[in-house]
Design a protein around this motif. Structure first.
Motif, PDB file in Angstrom:
ATOM      1  N   VAL A 136       0.847  -1.178   0.000  1.00 51.25           N
ATOM      2  CA  VAL A 136       0.000   0.000   0.000  1.00 51.25           C
ATOM      3  C   VAL A 136       0.892   1.241   0.000  1.00 51.25           C
ATOM      4  N   LEU A 137       0.637   2.142  -0.918  1.00 51.80           N
ATOM      5  CA  LEU A 137       1.428   3.368  -1.022  1.00 51.80           C
ATOM      6  C   LEU A 137       1.274   4.229   0.223  1.00 51.80           C
ATOM      7  N   MET A 138       0.036   4.433   0.655  1.00 51.97           N
ATOM      8  CA  MET A 138      -0.231   5.281   1.806  1.00 51.97           C
ATOM      9  C   MET A 138      -1.413   4.691   2.578  1.00 51.97           C
ATOM     10  N   PRO A 139      -1.157   4.115   3.761  1.00 59.73           N
ATOM     11  CA  PRO A 139      -2.286   3.587   4.546  1.00 59.73           C
ATOM     12  C   PRO A 139      -3.288   4.709   4.835  1.00 59.73           C
ATOM     13  N   GLN A 140      -4.561   4.400   4.669  1.00 54.84           N
ATOM     14  CA  GLN A 140      -5.585   5.422   4.854  1.00 54.84           C
ATOM     15  C   GLN A 140      -6.758   4.853   5.637  1.00 54.84           C
ATOM     16  N   ALA A 141      -7.482   5.721   6.273  1.00 49.88           N
ATOM     17  CA  ALA A 141      -8.700   5.355   6.986  1.00 49.88           C
ATOM     18  C   ALA A 141      -9.804   6.304   6.531  1.00 49.88           C
ATOM     19  N   VAL A 142     -11.012   5.810   6.525  1.00 49.03           N
ATOM     20  CA  VAL A 142     -12.153   6.648   6.155  1.00 49.03           C
ATOM     21  C   VAL A 142     -12.610   7.391   7.400  1.00 49.03           C
ATOM     22  N   SER A 143     -12.898   8.665   7.231  1.00 46.69           N
ATOM     23  CA  SER A 143     -13.369   9.490   8.336  1.00 46.69           C
ATOM     24  C   SER A 143     -14.692  10.133   7.972  1.00 46.69           C
ATOM     25  N   LEU A 144     -15.471  10.388   8.966  1.00 51.21           N
ATOM     26  CA  LEU A 144     -16.759  11.047   8.802  1.00 51.21           C
ATOM     27  C   LEU A 144     -16.648  12.415   9.456  1.00 51.21           C
ATOM     28  N   PHE A 145     -16.946  13.456   8.691  1.00 49.91           N
ATOM     29  CA  PHE A 145     -16.866  14.813   9.208  1.00 49.91           C
ATOM     30  C   PHE A 145     -18.271  15.385   9.349  1.00 49.91           C
ATOM     31  N   VAL A 146     -18.517  16.015  10.473  1.00 54.02           N
ATOM     32  CA  VAL A 146     -19.766  16.724  10.726  1.00 54.02           C
ATOM     33  C   VAL A 146     -19.411  18.050  11.388  1.00 54.02           C
ATOM     34  N   LEU A 147     -20.364  18.968  11.406  1.00 58.34           N
ATOM     35  CA  LEU A 147     -20.138  20.233  12.102  1.00 58.34           C
ATOM     36  C   LEU A 147     -20.043  19.984  13.602  1.00 58.34           C
ATOM     37  N   LYS A 148     -19.323  20.839  14.276  1.00 52.99           N
ATOM     38  CA  LYS A 148     -19.078  20.688  15.712  1.00 52.99           C
ATOM     39  C   LYS A 148     -20.376  20.549  16.515  1.00 52.99           C
ATOM     40  N   ASP A 149     -21.390  21.326  16.162  1.00 47.04           N
ATOM     41  CA  ASP A 149     -22.650  21.290  16.915  1.00 47.04           C
ATOM     42  C   ASP A 149     -23.693  20.358  16.290  1.00 47.04           C
TER      43      ASP A 149
END
Length: 182
Positions: A101-114
């Motif tokens: 694997v060139l660059m190990p990656q993980a999936v992330s979920l982004f939401v607004l702070k509130d």
């Protein structure tokens, strides 16, 4: 004498370094991995790719374009290679993957702070929310299968991660998927 000239010419040709054809590499704009700045393709994955091909003495040209087009170019043979592409069974039909694997990656979920969106690992609990993804990007088997099996709504697709961030900032019940290094 003519034999010596021919022999010298043949030896000279064999001794000359061969000039490899430039390979066409495609990828998407995805800072900080790969991005364009002042007409130059930059990013830490770009640096790794360039160094690997430099060591192989293989000339390359890297072009940033929408991910859908990049995938299509690999599928059609219009480009020689693509990088930062998750391995999927569909892509294995037309693309070869390295064992490393060139660059190990993980999936992330982004939401607004509130945001009221809370994620505990169970995608079923997110079934009523809208997700933003980049078209043709795989977010890994778990997320991709949740979309295919309709556990979560079909995501809104854009051509860039930046567009997903704009959507995220505009709506309270919106989550943006992204891939980050681990």
């Amino acid at each position: 004498m003519k034999k010596n000239i021919v022999r010298f010419f043949c030896i000279g040709l064999c001794a000359m370094p061969t000039m490899a054809a430039t390979l066409e590499l495609v990828t998407l704009q995805y800072p900080p991995y790969q991005y364009e700045e002042n007409g130059e393709i930059k990013g830490f994955v770009v640096d790794i790719v360039k160094e690997a091909f430099r060591r192989l003495q293989q000339p390359i040209k890297i072009t940033l374009m929408p991910w859908t087009r990049s995938i299509k170019m690999i599928e059609d043979g219009a480009a020689d290679a693509i990088f930062t592409a998750y391995k999927t069974s569909e892509r294995e039909l037309f693309a070869d993957y390295s064992k490393e694997v060139l660059m190990p990656q993980a999936v992330s979920l982004f939401v607004l702070k509130d945001s009221t969106i809370k994620f505990d690992g169970d995608l079923y609990k997110l079934a009523n929310y809208n997700f933003g993804v980049v078209s043709k990007v795989s977010y890994g088997d778990v997320f991709d299968n949740a979309v295919k099996s309709k556990i979560i709504k079909t995501p809104d697709t854009t051509h860039t991660g930046e567009k997903n961030i704009e959507k995220l900032l505009a709506g309270p019940d919106y989550a943006s998927c992204s891939i980050i290094s681990v």
